[in-house]
Scaffold this active site. Structure first.
Site, PDB file in Angstrom:
ATOM      1  N   PRO A   1      48.883  45.183  53.449  1.00 25.94           N
ATOM      2  CA  PRO A   1      48.432  43.876  52.945  1.00 25.94           C
ATOM      3  C   PRO A   1      49.522  42.819  52.975  1.00 25.94           C
ATOM      4  O   PRO A   1      50.674  43.078  52.599  1.00 25.94           O
ATOM      5  CB  PRO A   1      48.004  44.188  51.505  1.00 25.94           C
ATOM      6  N   CYS A   2      49.135  41.605  53.411  1.00 28.45           N
ATOM      7  CA  CYS A   2      50.125  40.540  53.572  1.00 28.45           C
ATOM      8  C   CYS A   2      50.316  39.640  52.357  1.00 28.45           C
ATOM      9  O   CYS A   2      51.325  38.930  52.290  1.00 28.45           O
ATOM     10  CB  CYS A   2      49.769  39.676  54.782  1.00 28.45           C
TER      11      CYS A   2
END
Length: 397
Positions: free
Chosen positions: A112-113
């Protein structure tokens, strides 16, 4: 577990399959795709089940729809070379059938960014959504020949921001016996994607497999939005001689690549093409970025979806066209309603970038000859010395 023409992979945080599609094109065959979002997991299952090119995965790949923190690959992922044979216990379907450490060729993941995104709070390792620790634990469990981790540019640039966390991740991999091949920012437009979409890619190869690694070389020519969407826009807008198409083409042909597609999150409203600056950039390409059009066969409000000559307003993109902008192949299908589909597309890793990196990894793993020395073996500092100095200047009372 590789053969002459097949390398195996497991991917976590697989989303709607952008990275999986690219690695598949690079001749990797997926043993497992792990994704928490039910719509994205349904998309993966649909394509594995029905896409003719994924016949091997249909027999051998497991789709796991749950939190990756509960994923136990050595207990859940069969080894195709032993599948259906007697295991260590002498019975079918028990522990002898599953993957063992060192048998996997590639562990990949687009973790996840939000912890590193410029659009977020950039909490990094303090963000509960940070899944780098889980990725590194899986590396230790699986001992794959190579590791590929994808994230946003914000993790790497500006360089000082997350330097010490990057060092921590690289040091963990070094301790696990891996050579760090680099943590590079690749521009999607350099690999045939008609979009501004920089991605930070980390590649590491196990020391006993390391014979060098070469990053993919950018293409000489970019693909423009006009080139990518010409066929679908002509079909939607009544043909290349129609006034609506000509109005769109006149604008689009003056531009180059699109701004970064933004998938958004469930916390926000319906789908659109991003913040104000992005919408202005889309408008310059003849596209109305205020929303996403219905599928061509489900158009209800033609003025909304296809634009207006009188108001010089361009058409909205369909989900199919957004997928073209991401570089998905035409035969990749998405599950869910329009907003869920668009979010899957907008949050994806462009397949063409994944393919380029995947081909580079495959080439490195298939090299023969003597092993090479690690060109960058030194452990790097994990604590910011400026913060340490502040703490030392205020000793506890």
């Amino acid at each position: 577990m590789s053969t002459a023409d097949r390398l195996t992979s497991i991917e976590i945080c697989a989303g709607a399959g952008g990275q999986a599609v690219g690695l598949h094109a690079a001749k990797f065959r997926h043993l497992a795709l792990v994704e928490i979002d039910r719509h994205a997991a349904a998309t993966l299952a649909l394509n594995v089940r029905e896409n003719p090119a994924w016949k091997w995965e249909r027999e051998h790949c497991v789709i796991i729809n749950r939190d990756v923190n509960t994923f136990k690959p050595l207990e859940e992922v069969p080894n195709p070379s032993r599948k259906g044979k007697k295991g260590n216990s002498g019975k079918h379907g028990e522990e002898g059938d599953f993957l063992k450490p060192g048998e996997l060729d590639l562990l990949a993941g687009g973790v996840p960014c939000p912890p590193f995104s410029a659009a977020g709070k950039q909490l990094g390792r303090d963000d509960e959504r940070d899944l780098f620790p889980k990725m590194l634990d899986l590396v230790d469990q699986l001992r794959p020949r190579a590791v590929m981790i994808e994230n946003v540019r914000g993790l790497v640039e500006p360089e000082p921001k997350f330097r010490y966390y990057r060092n921590h991740i690289k040091n963990r991999l070094r301790k696990s016996g891996y050579v760090i091949c680099g943590w590079n920012v690749l521009e999607a437009q350099d690999f045939g994607v008609p979009q501004l979409r920089p991605r930070a890619i980390l590649v590491a190869i196990r020391k006993d497999q390391y014979r060098g690694f070469d990053w993919p070389v950018p293409r000489k020519k970019i693909t423009t939005v006009a080139q990518a969407l010409e066929e679908s826009m002509a079909r939607r807008l009544g043909g290349k001689d129609s006034p609506l198409f000509k109005q769109w083409w006149d604008k689009a042909s003056l531009g180059t690549v699109a701004p970064t597609l933004v998938g958004g999150s469930k916390k926000h409203g319906g789908a659109d093409l991003g913040p104000t600056r992005a919408k202005k950039a889309w408008n310059a390409l003849g596209v109305n970025g205020m929303g996403v059009a219905n599928d061509e066969d489900k158009t209800i409000d033609r003025d909304r979806d296809l634009g207006s000559l009188a108001q010089e307003r361009g058409p909205m993109l369909t989900v199919e066209q957004a997928a073209i902008i991401q570089g998905f192949p035409k035969d990749w299908r998405f599950e869910g309603k329009k907003t869920a589909q668009y979010r899957q597309v907008g949050n994806a890793f462009p397949p063409l970038v994944a393919e380029a990196v995947g081909r580079a990894i495959a080439e490195a793993l298939q090299r023969t000859g003597e092993l090479r020395e690690d060109p960058d073996p030194e452990f790097e500092p994990e604590e910011d010395p400026s913060l340490t100095a502040v703490q030392e200047s205020f000793p506890p009372s």
